[in-house]
Design a protein around this motif. Structure first.
Motif, PDB file in Angstrom:
ATOM      1  N   THR A 221       0.837  -1.210   0.000  1.00  0.00           N
ATOM      2  CA  THR A 221       0.000   0.000   0.000  1.00  0.00           C
ATOM      3  C   THR A 221       0.867   1.253   0.000  1.00  0.00           C
ATOM      4  OG1 THR A 221      -0.184  -0.077   2.428  1.00  0.00           O
ATOM      5  CG2 THR A 221      -1.959  -1.102   1.149  1.00  0.00           C
ATOM      6  N   GLY A 222       2.020   1.184   0.662  1.00  0.00           N
ATOM      7  CA  GLY A 222       2.929   2.322   0.629  1.00  0.00           C
ATOM      8  C   GLY A 222       3.390   2.636  -0.777  1.00  0.00           C
ATOM      9  N   ASN A 225       0.601   4.282  -2.652  1.00  0.00           N
ATOM     10  CA  ASN A 225       0.553   5.698  -2.282  1.00  0.00           C
ATOM     11  C   ASN A 225       1.609   6.502  -3.034  1.00  0.00           C
ATOM     12  OD1 ASN A 225      -1.355   4.878  -0.438  1.00  0.00           O
ATOM     13  ND2 ASN A 225      -0.133   5.330   1.378  1.00  0.00           N
ATOM     14  N   GLN A 238      -6.346   5.568   1.443  1.00  0.00           N
ATOM     15  CA  GLN A 238      -5.781   4.224   1.504  1.00  0.00           C
ATOM     16  C   GLN A 238      -6.393   3.461   2.674  1.00  0.00           C
ATOM     17  OE1 GLN A 238      -4.698   1.337   0.376  1.00  0.00           O
ATOM     18  NE2 GLN A 238      -3.008   2.436  -0.646  1.00  0.00           N
ATOM     19  N   GLN A 275       3.049   4.244   5.390  1.00  0.00           N
ATOM     20  CA  GLN A 275       2.119   4.703   4.360  1.00  0.00           C
ATOM     21  C   GLN A 275       2.231   6.216   4.165  1.00  0.00           C
ATOM     22  OE1 GLN A 275      -1.660   3.223   5.944  1.00  0.00           O
ATOM     23  NE2 GLN A 275      -1.685   1.602   4.396  1.00  0.00           N
TER      24      GLN A 275
END
Length: 350
Positions: A221-222, A225, A238, A275
């Motif tokens: 997910t990072g 982003n 997110q 994140q």
């Protein structure tokens, strides 16, 4: 600190409220605050009109002038079907009630579809900031196909009086590169017209599920982003990270052992901090989603997510189903309790 917040956190209260981040220190972050636009955004290439619309967003509702946002998102009528979304409270088939919930709930903005916001724009667009979601995944195609396709145009959102447009990219999916091109062009047009941009940076790939579901891993997910901010999204939406090590478990892409040894830990605040770090160290605000409604635990779950987001350096919460799948008074109460986390000066960035 409000006793209610600590009570809602229950046995997690001490862990979440007293945690000190030893991975990426606060001093390296661009943390939210009343001066965030002047301190961070005004140094970017955003035009004065974009900054003006971001200012409208950041100066509305109960969180006005704090640097934090509380947004009501209701695009689930398309994303999850109208019946699945609104059967628990049929009042929300009517777009006016969606906007009223955001207004009476003290939100900074309401995010919804072209049809929902267009149906009541002349009545409400000057009273609460509109974020028009321009692409969606629909579930009537059989068999189901998971893709984000354009439902509306940036120019139509501009004519409606929206302060921002929103879009989703399913990073990791076979359609993601087409979505990247479409959203990049849409965001460039939005900025040309003076609107801000919000990107739902979601992951979609069946291979991301192995021994566990890595769609919410901090490393994957990072990176989503990071791609989203590169597309010049002003705000990133997110899901809250629930695990880590997606790159190593799935054995693809590139990463570094330092991501897991130094830049993250197993603590939820540290996972969320990673994140935020991928949002250019907070130059683009990270808002975490509130997730699905699970009934009695919704209020506690929402407050916990808000505490993790705030202490990680995030910019707020965007919570929909937990608020609108219940009577309006209860939805308002839930939104207000989320906002109370960001209003509580004793809850600080870790």
């Amino acid at each position: 600190m409000s006793a209610t917040i600590a009570e809602l956190l229950g046995e997690d209260a001490a862990s979440l409220l007293e945690h000190q981040c030893q991975t990426i220190p606060r001093s390296r972050m661009h943390v939210p605050g009343p001066d965030f636009l002047d301190r961070v955004v005004c140094h970017s290439d955003r035009s004065q009109r974009v900054i003006n619309n971001l200012a409208r967003l950041f100066t509305h509702g109960r969180l006005a002038q704090t640097g934090y946002v509380s947004i009501l998102p209701v695009d689930q009528g398309i994303e999850h079907s109208g019946g699945a979304s609104f059967a628990p409270n049929p009042d929300y088939f009517d777009p006016e009630n969606i906007v009223r919930l955001a207004m009476e709930g003290g939100c900074n903005a309401v995010a919804s579809t072209l049809g929902v916001l267009g149906a009541v724009s002349r009545k409400f667009a000057h009273r609460i900031p509109f974020i028009v979601k321009i692409n969606h995944n629909e579930l009537l195609t059989y068999p189901n196909s998971y893709d984000q396709v354009l439902f509306g145009s940036v120019d139509r959102a501009f004519d409606m009086g929206a302060v921002a447009v929103g879009a989703t990219i399913y990073f990791g999916s076979s359609e993601s590169r087409r979505q990247i091109v479409e959203v990049s062009a849409a965001f460039e047009r939005a900025h040309d017209l003076g609107m801000a941009t919000v990107l739902w940076c979601y992951l979609r790939n069946s291979a991301f599920k192995t021994d566990k579901d890595y769609h919410t891993s901090a490393d994957l997910t990072g990176q989503a982003n990071h791609l989203g901010v590169t597309l010049q999204a002003d705000i990133i939406k997110q899901k809250l990270a629930t695990n880590n090590g997606g790159f190593t478990a799935i054995k693809f892409g590139k990463t570094s052992p330092l991501v897991y040894e130094k830049l993250t830990s197993d603590h939820p605040i540290d996972l969320c901090r990673y994140q935020v770090a991928n949002c250019y160290m907070g130059r683009a605000g990270l808002i975490n989603s509130g997730g699905a409604s699970s009934g009695a635990s919704d209020l506690a779950d929402a407050v916990k997510t808000a505490v993790v987001n705030k202490r990680a350096g995030g910019t707020g919460l965007i919570s929909g189903r937990k608020a609108f799948q219940r009577p309006m008074a209860d939805g308002i109460e839930l939104l207000n309790r989320i906002q109370d986390v960001y209003l509580d000066s004793n809850i600080t960035v870790a």
